[in-house]
Design a protein around this motif. Structure first.
Motif, short mmCIF file in Angstrom:
data_model
loop_
_atom_site.label_atom_id
_atom_site.label_comp_id
_atom_site.label_asym_id
_atom_site.label_seq_id
_atom_site.Cartn_x
_atom_site.Cartn_y
_atom_site.Cartn_z
N HIS A 160 33.23 50.14 43.06
CA HIS A 160 33.60 48.76 42.73
C HIS A 160 32.39 47.89 42.42
O HIS A 160 32.50 46.90 41.70
CB HIS A 160 34.45 48.14 43.85
N GLU A 161 31.21 48.23 42.95
CA GLU A 161 29.99 47.48 42.62
C GLU A 161 28.98 48.39 41.92
O GLU A 161 27.78 48.24 42.10
CB GLU A 161 29.39 46.87 43.88
N ILE A 162 29.46 49.28 41.09
CA ILE A 162 28.57 50.23 40.41
C ILE A 162 27.58 49.51 39.49
O ILE A 162 26.52 50.03 39.16
CB ILE A 162 29.40 51.26 39.60
N GLY A 163 27.90 48.27 39.12
CA GLY A 163 26.97 47.51 38.29
C GLY A 163 25.70 47.12 39.02
O GLY A 163 24.67 46.88 38.38
N LYS A 164 25.73 47.04 40.36
CA LYS A 164 24.57 46.61 41.13
C LYS A 164 23.33 47.49 40.87
O LYS A 164 22.28 46.98 40.47
CB LYS A 164 24.89 46.60 42.62
N PRO A 165 23.40 48.80 41.13
CA PRO A 165 22.21 49.62 40.91
C PRO A 165 21.78 49.66 39.45
O PRO A 165 20.59 49.79 39.14
CB PRO A 165 22.62 51.02 41.41
N ILE A 212 40.32 51.85 38.14
CA ILE A 212 38.94 51.64 38.61
C ILE A 212 38.29 50.52 37.81
O ILE A 212 37.62 49.65 38.37
CB ILE A 212 38.11 52.93 38.52
N ALA A 213 38.49 50.52 36.50
CA ALA A 213 37.92 49.47 35.66
C ALA A 213 38.44 48.10 36.08
O ALA A 213 37.68 47.11 36.13
CB ALA A 213 38.25 49.73 34.19
N ALA A 214 39.73 48.01 36.40
CA ALA A 214 40.32 46.74 36.83
C ALA A 214 39.73 46.29 38.17
O ALA A 214 39.46 45.10 38.38
CB ALA A 214 41.83 46.87 36.94
N VAL A 215 39.52 47.24 39.07
CA VAL A 215 38.95 46.91 40.37
C VAL A 215 37.51 46.44 40.22
O VAL A 215 37.10 45.46 40.87
CB VAL A 215 39.04 48.12 41.32
N VAL A 216 36.73 47.10 39.38
CA VAL A 216 35.35 46.69 39.14
C VAL A 216 35.31 45.24 38.68
O VAL A 216 34.46 44.45 39.12
CB VAL A 216 34.69 47.61 38.09
N GLN A 217 36.22 44.87 37.82
CA GLN A 217 36.23 43.52 37.25
C GLN A 217 36.83 42.48 38.19
O GLN A 217 36.38 41.33 38.22
CB GLN A 217 37.01 43.53 35.93
N HIS A 218 37.83 42.85 38.99
CA HIS A 218 38.63 41.84 39.68
C HIS A 218 38.69 41.99 41.20
O HIS A 218 39.50 41.30 41.83
CB HIS A 218 40.06 41.85 39.13
N TRP A 219 37.87 42.83 41.82
CA TRP A 219 38.04 43.03 43.26
C TRP A 219 37.83 41.74 44.05
O TRP A 219 38.40 41.55 45.12
CB TRP A 219 37.11 44.14 43.77
N GLN A 220 37.00 40.83 43.51
CA GLN A 220 36.77 39.57 44.22
C GLN A 220 37.93 38.58 44.04
O GLN A 220 38.17 37.74 44.90
CB GLN A 220 35.46 38.94 43.74
N ASN A 221 38.62 38.69 42.91
CA ASN A 221 39.79 37.83 42.63
C ASN A 221 40.96 38.76 42.34
O ASN A 221 41.38 38.94 41.20
CB ASN A 221 39.49 36.93 41.43
N PHE A 222 41.50 39.37 43.38
CA PHE A 222 42.44 40.48 43.22
C PHE A 222 43.68 40.12 42.44
O PHE A 222 44.26 40.97 41.76
CB PHE A 222 42.80 41.06 44.59
N HIS A 228 47.23 46.17 38.76
CA HIS A 228 46.39 46.83 39.75
C HIS A 228 46.02 45.88 40.89
O HIS A 228 45.01 46.06 41.56
CB HIS A 228 45.12 47.36 39.07
N VAL A 229 46.87 44.88 41.11
CA VAL A 229 46.56 43.85 42.09
C VAL A 229 46.41 44.43 43.49
O VAL A 229 45.49 44.04 44.24
CB VAL A 229 47.64 42.74 42.06
N THR A 230 47.24 45.38 43.88
CA THR A 230 47.14 45.94 45.23
C THR A 230 45.89 46.80 45.36
O THR A 230 45.23 46.80 46.41
CB THR A 230 48.40 46.75 45.59
N ASP A 231 45.55 47.55 44.31
CA ASP A 231 44.30 48.33 44.32
C ASP A 231 43.11 47.40 44.55
O ASP A 231 42.22 47.69 45.36
CB ASP A 231 44.11 49.08 43.00
N ALA A 232 43.10 46.29 43.80
CA ALA A 232 41.98 45.35 43.92
C ALA A 232 41.96 44.70 45.30
O ALA A 232 40.89 44.45 45.86
CB ALA A 232 42.08 44.28 42.83
N ALA A 233 43.15 44.43 45.86
CA ALA A 233 43.21 43.84 47.20
C ALA A 233 42.68 44.82 48.24
O ALA A 233 41.95 44.44 49.16
CB ALA A 233 44.65 43.44 47.53
#
Length: 290
Positions: A160-165, A212-222, A228-233
């Motif tokens: 979900h934070e793969i962009g960090k590294p 996974i792409a949706a979670v990467v983008q929206h996990w902070q605002n599920f 994919h709202v429940t996945d992100a939540a």
């Protein structure tokens, strides 16, 4: 080497703004250096999710990369995974832990090797990666408790934070080439600013599943994740549990998690939350194996 004189539109900017401007250019032009997903990692996940998955096929695939096989065995042999008798061979590990768990281990160690090799920042990246692993493990726990698929949840949490590294790699290289330094706080601010967008680039480059792409983008605002709202939540809550377990296990942090609106979306009851907190040491023991 890019210098201020070669970027006149950024000539009057602060160091942080200057580096951010160059990183923005990389993102907008598609020139961000995204690490290649190890082929073995992609093949392991594909096999584990297919109806052809079995111990023999997964064993053969992992053994094709001896370094990967060694690392998978190292993790599987740790006390947190070990049965009453020691695990001495990969087929035994798969039989004991299951195809899905071994595939998760293999994917994790394969991707880990691609992300942690930045001189001077290894400790920082390792801490990020351990938080990612913890989030994956917590996502699996939360998904299982709510009756949702645990395999997908682990990868969603891990990535979900793969962009960090990826941003750390990019900023280190920009600083090196430009000669423009950043303070630790400025460095952290740039990473925080661009990590989600960089993660979206990784998701596209690696052709990650839509969830996974949706979670990467929206996990902070599920709620913005739509289907994919429940996945992100789940992943957003897993992120909080990972931070709690690794960085802040205070009563205040625990109480704050107990009021998180994601709990209602996922359908967890107070007793479920107590059970999750009781699994903290087990999750941490698994994180330490990486």
């Amino acid at each position: 080497m890019t210098t201020r004189s070669e970027a006149p539109d950024l000539a009057g900017a602060s160091n942080q703004e200057f580096i951010s401007g160059l990183l923005r250019t990389q993102l907008d032009s598609g020139e961000l250096d995204v690490p290649v997903l190890p082929e073995i990692a992609a093949r392991v996940v594909a096999l584990a999710s297919s109806d052809k998955a079995d111990t023999a096929r997964l064993t053969k695939l992992i053994y094709a990369d001896q370094a990967l096989a060694s690392n998978v065995m190292r993790v599987a042999q740790t006390a947190v995974y070990q049965p009453t008798r020691p695990i001495t061979a990969l087929p035994q590990a798969i039989t004991w832990l299951g195809i899905s768990a071994v595939a998760d281990i293999a994917f994790t160690v394969a991707v880990q090797g691609k992300l942690l090799n930045v001189p001077g920042h290894k400790a920082q990246l390792l801490a990020m990666w351990r938080e990612a692993v913890a989030a994956g493990l917590w996502a699996r726990e939360i998904a299982g408790m709510s009756g949702r698929p645990t395999d997908a949840a682990y990868l969603q949490g891990l990535l979900h934070e793969i962009g960090k590294p990826v941003v750390v790699h990019a900023v280190v290289e920009i600083v090196r080439r430009s000669g423009v330094p950043l303070t630790p706080d400025e460095f952290a601010a740039v990473v925080a600013r661009f990590q989600t967008e960089a993660g979206e680039h990784v998701a596209a480059a690696w052709k990650l599943p839509p969830a996974i792409a949706a979670v990467v983008q929206h996990w902070q605002n599920f709620r913005a994740a739509r289907e994919h709202v429940t996945d992100a939540a789940i992943v957003g809550l897993a992120h909080r549990f990972a931070h709690y377990a690794l960085n802040d296990d205070s009563d205040l942090a625990r109480e704050s998690i107990g009021t998180d609106e994601r709990l209602g979306e996922i359908g967890l009851e107070p007793v479920d939350l107590v059970n999750l907190f009781n699994r903290t040491e087990r999750v941490l023991a698994q994180v330490r194996t990486y």
